[in-house]
Scaffold this active site. Structure first.
Site, short mmCIF file in Angstrom:
data_model
loop_
_atom_site.label_atom_id
_atom_site.label_comp_id
_atom_site.label_asym_id
_atom_site.label_seq_id
_atom_site.Cartn_x
_atom_site.Cartn_y
_atom_site.Cartn_z
CE LYS A 115 -2.13 -0.58 3.68
NZ LYS A 115 -2.23 0.00 4.97
NE ARG A 170 -3.79 0.29 10.32
CZ ARG A 170 -2.80 0.74 9.57
NH1 ARG A 170 -2.90 1.93 9.02
NH2 ARG A 170 -1.73 0.01 9.35
NE ARG A 177 7.22 -3.51 6.27
CZ ARG A 177 5.96 -3.09 6.19
NH1 ARG A 177 5.51 -2.57 5.07
NH2 ARG A 177 5.16 -3.19 7.21
NE ARG A 215 7.10 -0.35 9.68
CZ ARG A 215 5.94 -0.24 9.05
NH1 ARG A 215 5.91 0.15 7.80
NH2 ARG A 215 4.83 -0.54 9.67
NE ARG A 264 2.11 -3.90 11.57
CZ ARG A 264 3.14 -4.01 10.73
NH1 ARG A 264 4.17 -4.73 11.05
NH2 ARG A 264 3.12 -3.38 9.59
P1 ADP Z 1 1.19 -1.11 7.74
O1 ADP Z 1 2.53 -1.54 7.30
O2 ADP Z 1 0.56 -2.03 8.73
O3 ADP Z 1 0.29 -0.73 6.62
P2 ADP Z 1 1.33 1.67 8.66
O4 ADP Z 1 2.67 2.21 8.33
O5 ADP Z 1 0.17 2.14 7.87
O6 ADP Z 1 1.45 0.09 8.69
O7 ADP Z 1 1.01 1.97 10.22
C1 ADP Z 1 1.88 1.55 11.24
C2 ADP Z 1 1.17 1.61 12.60
O8 ADP Z 1 0.67 2.93 12.85
C3 ADP Z 1 -0.06 0.72 12.74
O9 ADP Z 1 0.28 -0.61 13.08
C4 ADP Z 1 -0.84 1.45 13.85
O10 ADP Z 1 -0.29 1.20 15.12
C5 ADP Z 1 -0.59 2.91 13.52
N1 ADP Z 1 -1.63 3.48 12.63
C6 ADP Z 1 -1.44 3.97 11.37
N2 ADP Z 1 -2.59 4.42 10.85
C7 ADP Z 1 -3.55 4.21 11.78
C8 ADP Z 1 -4.96 4.45 11.84
N3 ADP Z 1 -5.62 4.99 10.80
N4 ADP Z 1 -5.61 4.10 12.97
C9 ADP Z 1 -4.98 3.55 14.01
N5 ADP Z 1 -3.66 3.29 14.03
C10 ADP Z 1 -2.94 3.62 12.93
#
Ligand code: ADP
Length: 195
Positions: A13, A88, A127, A133, A144
């Site tokens: 994404k 989300r 990753r 990360r 997750r």
């Molecule tokens: P992913 O690789 O899971 O797509 P992101 O980089 O989008 O991860 O987000 C990393 C973390 O940031 C999530 O696991 C969550 O803890 C937090 N986070 C990001 N966006 C949201 C959201 N819209 N609502 C709640 N938590 C969020």
């Protein structure tokens, strides 16, 4: 155009949202990046969300909705944006509708990137070695994914009912997926007659 990306962690994404935003010349709004930056800088928001993110949990809807509202009301997002990582939860999606309808500029299209679960786990494991990360550790990866299925997957149906959903197969190379997204959005645009 205002485009929302959906997809499990590891679906690519973030990469695809950035490429589409460049193509459309609109900001790429990644809530994960915004939160990681806040943690890195040690801002009050960063201090609040650090532990939650490291566990693989979701940050509270209230905090996220306030953060995104402010970002999409900034002048550079007036002509459009690509949202990656928000909404989300259904509550966040309902809030987004409210924010955007207040501005009379609803979401134009939603892209859902789908990848079979075993491929996702492989990608996330890869990753963690590459990007270091804090939330890519093995247990956190499963947490997750569990939270994704419980809280975020229902968004697919939410947007399908609104006629906004574009399902895109996210297996293959980055450029193959980029092409599929481009074609899906072109078709959606023609079908809906939107610019
Ligand atoms: P992913 O690789 O899971 O797509 P992101 O980089 O989008 O991860 O987000 C990393 C973390 O940031 C999530 O696991 C969550 O803890 C937090 N986070 C990001 N966006 C949201 C959201 N819209 N609502 C709640 N938590 C969020």
């Amino acid at each position: 155009m205002r485009v929302v990306f959906l997809g499990p962690p590891g679906s690519g994404k973030g990469t695809q949202a950035r490429l589409l935003a460049e193509r459309l010349r609109v900001p790429d709004i990644s809530t994960g990046e915004m939160l990681r930056a806040a943690v890195h800088e040690g801002t009050p928001l960063g201090q609040k969300v650090k532990a939650v993110m490291e566990k693989g949990d979701l940050v509270s809807d209230d905090l996220m909705i306030a953060l995104v509202r402010k970002r999409i009301e900034a002048p550079d997002a007036a002509a459009g944006f690509v949202l990656d990582g928000f909404p989300r939860t259904i509550e966040q999606a309902v809030a987004l509708e409210r924010i955007l309808s207040g501005n009379e500029r609803p979401v134009s299209a939603v892209v859902n990137l789908s990848v079979p679960e075993p491929a996702l786990i492989d990608r996330l494991a890869g990753r963690s070695g590459l990007e270091h990360r804090a939330d890519d550790g093995r247990d956190t990866v499963f947490e997750r994914l569990r939270i994704y299925h419980e809280k975020s997957e229902p968004l697919i149906e939410f947007y399908r009912r609104r006629g906004l959903l574009n399902e895109v197969d996210a297996a293959g190379t980055v450029s193959e997926v980029t092409d599929r997204i481009g074609r899906a959005l072109d078709q959606a645009r023609v079908a809906r007659g939107v610019a």
